[in-house]
Write an enzyme that holds these catalytic residues in place. Sequence first.
Site, PDB file in Angstrom:
ATOM      1  N   TYR A 146      44.628  69.135  66.804  1.00 24.19           N
ATOM      2  CA  TYR A 146      43.502  69.475  67.671  1.00 24.19           C
ATOM      3  C   TYR A 146      42.305  68.619  67.271  1.00 24.19           C
ATOM      4  O   TYR A 146      41.990  68.497  66.089  1.00 24.19           O
ATOM      5  CB  TYR A 146      43.147  70.960  67.520  1.00 24.19           C
ATOM      6  N   ASP A 241      40.655  62.366  61.760  1.00 22.07           N
ATOM      7  CA  ASP A 241      39.824  63.505  62.137  1.00 22.07           C
ATOM      8  C   ASP A 241      39.796  64.453  60.938  1.00 22.07           C
ATOM      9  O   ASP A 241      40.709  65.227  60.706  1.00 22.07           O
ATOM     10  CB  ASP A 241      40.409  64.195  63.376  1.00 22.07           C
ATOM     11  N   LYS A 269      32.043  70.827  60.640  1.00 24.23           N
ATOM     12  CA  LYS A 269      32.226  72.044  59.847  1.00 24.23           C
ATOM     13  C   LYS A 269      31.430  72.069  58.519  1.00 24.23           C
ATOM     14  O   LYS A 269      30.245  72.337  58.538  1.00 24.23           O
ATOM     15  CB  LYS A 269      33.713  72.316  59.651  1.00 24.23           C
TER      16      LYS A 269
HETATM   17  C1  LIG Z   1      37.206  72.290  64.528  1.00 23.43           C
HETATM   18  C2  LIG Z   1      37.815  70.968  64.764  1.00 23.43           C
HETATM   19  C3  LIG Z   1      37.323  70.090  65.746  1.00 23.43           C
HETATM   20  C4  LIG Z   1      36.283  70.509  66.749  1.00 23.43           C
HETATM   21  O1  LIG Z   1      35.039  70.780  66.176  1.00 23.43           O
HETATM   22  P1  LIG Z   1      33.988  71.632  67.056  1.00 23.43           P
HETATM   23  O2  LIG Z   1      32.773  71.660  66.187  1.00 23.43           O
HETATM   24  O3  LIG Z   1      34.618  72.965  67.282  1.00 23.43           O
HETATM   25  O4  LIG Z   1      33.765  70.899  68.326  1.00 23.43           O
HETATM   26  C5  LIG Z   1      37.858  68.835  65.836  1.00 23.43           C
HETATM   27  N1  LIG Z   1      38.835  68.435  64.997  1.00 23.43           N
HETATM   28  C6  LIG Z   1      39.344  69.235  64.045  1.00 23.43           C
HETATM   29  C7  LIG Z   1      40.409  68.726  63.132  1.00 23.43           C
HETATM   30  C8  LIG Z   1      38.863  70.546  63.904  1.00 23.43           C
HETATM   31  O5  LIG Z   1      39.405  71.345  62.989  1.00 23.43           O
END
Ligand SMILES: *Cc1c(COP(=O)(O)O)cnc(C)c1O
Length: 431
Positions: A146, A241, A269
């Site tokens: 994701y 990511d 995060k």
């Molecule tokens: C949480 C997450 C996102 C999205 O971040 P948001 O702040 O919710 O837009 C993208 N990539 C990874 C791997 C994530 O865990």
Amino acid sequence: MNISFKNSEEYYARAKEIIPGGVNSPVRAFNSIKLDPIFIERGEGPYLYDVDKNKYIDYVCSWGPLILGHRHPEVIEALTESLQKGTGFGAPTDSETKLVQEIIDAVPSIEMARLVSSGTEATMSALRLARGYTGRNKIVKFEGCYHGHVDSLLIKAGSGALTNGVPTSPGVPSSIAEDTIVLTYNDIEKYRELFYNQGSEIAAVIVEPVAGNMGVIPPEPGFLENLRKITLQYGSILIFDEVMTGFRVAYGGAQELYGIEPDLTCLGKIIGGGLPVGAYGGKKKIMEYISPSGPVYQAGTLAGNPITVKSGLATLNVLKRKNIYEQLNKKASRLAKGIQDAAQESEYNISINRVGSMLCTYFTDQQVIDFSSANNSNIQAFLNYITLMLKQGIYMAPSQFEAAFISLQHDEEHIEKTVAAAKKAFKKLKK
Ligand SMILES: *Cc1c(COP(=O)(O)O)cnc(C)c1O
């Protein structure tokens, strides 16, 4: 234990009339366990308190950001001080440069970075940059990873991994999906074949270096190495990511842990210490392609917000101290072993994947290495387990595809309580 959700039920009834599904992010709904979402009143250390005065040991930790737990004193102090000066100016502050410097010092491959307001914005911007920089359109992602709700990344594989993407969500035009190629996580053969056939058209490969959005799935030996090697061969951009893994699996993220350097990295995060944030960064010669130093446009009214930045700086300042990650990993390892033993006692087959302080329990005796092995575990048994845990005051995400997170404020006592609850849960499940 008999717990009431009376106030939550009432709040939810009002919310769902005017907010789709009653929640501002779908993961907050408890549909999977047929409960209403629990409305939270406050958090403190490792605990969540809901509006019905129930208390939980929290393993969601705001979906990862709260690695220091709720209301860490140093974060609260930084926030309080920052608030005295104003909430944002739409003009640069030195704290933004300081946070970016901390990121550069920590993350091996980052030489320059831009702050944004969410992880989704970070991946969206990194993709645009990769496409602008290479002049190519196609991107590669892996099933079950994701990367936020960016159109071109909201694609999961059909059965033929090499066929063009099919939109997972209505509203993603097929013209966009066509440029997204979805492969299987940890499968290097298909990846090699794809590059052999279409490598010169591929702008970027984006991957969670430890997958954290199909439970927790570590990269198999050679997976990240080959992603790196082959993108270099074909002049494609490798994007890690690390929105979840950055400052989580190690201070310098998964790239420090596995010793592989991507071209671009997305963060989010933890770097906001609980406030909305994102960042993307990498090689200077690529990052300088971003506006206003370069032609690729990307902007944000509230990007680098001073309060977020202070909260992030205070968080990294604690994480930088000695032995923090050893402590986190030790606790997570203790929890994983405790749950594993509890399952064994009831002759339950589970498989726990853990990298650092993120872990996931799968109800299967198989190794979970990709989306289909995750999806083939006994998801209903998992959800029954989560419900039994919740009713004993243990708050874990009601989804097989989410990680559980340990914070600095989970100590031995909380871990033991959780293991004791797991023992009871497995006994009950067995009946
Ligand atoms: C949480 C997450 C996102 C999205 O971040 P948001 O702040 O919710 O837009 C993208 N990539 C990874 C791997 C994530 O865990």
